[in-house]
Design an enzyme around this catalytic site. Sequence first.
Site, PDB file in Angstrom:
ATOM      1  N   HIS A  62       0.868  -1.179   0.000  1.00  0.00           N
ATOM      2  CA  HIS A  62       0.000   0.000   0.000  1.00  0.00           C
ATOM      3  C   HIS A  62       0.904   1.227   0.000  1.00  0.00           C
ATOM      4  O   HIS A  62       2.136   1.109  -0.017  1.00  0.00           O
ATOM      5  CB  HIS A  62      -0.956  -0.007   1.199  1.00  0.00           C
ATOM      6  N   ASP A  66       5.584   5.182   4.959  1.00  0.00           N
ATOM      7  CA  ASP A  66       6.636   4.335   5.526  1.00  0.00           C
ATOM      8  C   ASP A  66       6.844   3.047   4.745  1.00  0.00           C
ATOM      9  O   ASP A  66       7.787   2.298   5.029  1.00  0.00           O
ATOM     10  CB  ASP A  66       6.321   4.011   6.993  1.00  0.00           C
TER      11      ASP A  66
END
Length: 307
Positions: A62, A66
Site C-alpha cells: 500500500h 513508511d
Amino acid sequence: MSLLRLTFLGTSAAQPTLHRNLSGLAVKADADLLLFDCGEGSQRQMVRFGTGFTVDAVFFTHFHADHYLGIIGFLRTLGMMGRAQPMRLYGPPPAKRLLHQAVHLGLESLAFPVEIIEVKDGDVVRRDGYAIHAVGVDHRINALAYALVEDDRPGRFNLEKARALGVPEGPSFGKLQKGETVTLPDGRQVRPEDVLGAARPGRRLVISGDTRPCASVVRAAKDADLLVHESTFSDDEQERALETRHSTAREAGRVAREAGARRLVLTHLSSRHDTDPARLLAQAREEFKGPAEVAFDGFTVELPLRD
C-alpha cells in the site's frame, strides 16, 4: 525453484528506531530478487545485509509513506550503478500516480525504463516457476497482501522403473523428469507418468502487509509454509489496533492458526515494542502452537523444499 530465502530489511511500524528500519522485505527466489515494500533506508539495509541490488520487481502492499518512500533513492542508486534492464513496480491504486511522481522526482531522468503496474485483489503475476497472487486486505486505505505460490514439482523419479522399461541412462532420464515423453530405439514411448511419482506441492509464502485480521489472508495462507503477518500492537492496545486498522500479535497468531500455516513470523512492530517484543511473541503463541518468531532487521529465513 530450489532457493526461497527472505531477508527482513525493516521491521518497524510508522517510524524508524535505533534498532529497526521501516518496512522492507527482500525475497530471493532462485535467480529472482524481489522486494516487498521499500521504506526509507531500504537500500542501505540491502548493503548492510548483503542482499545485492539485482532486483527484478518491487511489490508494494500500500502507499502509506513508511512503505514506499525508499523507492526514490533506491531507483537513483540503481541508475548510478549502471542498470539498463527494465524495472517493474507493482501495487494497488493509486500506484501509477504516486510511483510516477517518485520515478520522476529530481532533474535527472533514470537511464533504465520503469513500468508501473496496478494490481488488485485476485490478480496474478506469473514468474518463472512461481506466481505472485494479490490479496485484498482490511486497512485504512487500499491495500494488498501477497502470496508467493511455487508451481508443483514433478514427482520423484523411479530409477528402477525407468531401467525396467529400457530407458537408457543419460539425457532421456532428464527429459522424463522435465515432463517430456521419450521414444526408445525400438519405437516404444515412455511417458513421464510411467516413471514419476505423484506431483509434489510447491511452497507457499504469504506476506500480510498492513491489515486487520481478515478472512482473505486466512484463505491465502491455508497450509502456507510461512505467514509473515504484521503485529503492530499488543493486547492492551486493542483499541488502537481497531482505530488504525492494524493487528495485534494475538490476532496474527489467530490468523496463522485458522489458516493452518506451518510457521509464523511477526513484523511491523510499534516502537514501544522495539527492543523487547517478548510480550508480542507470547501472545501470538497463545493462539498459534506452531513455530513462531519475531523478525528483526537482518533476520533471514530460508524455506526448505516440501518432501
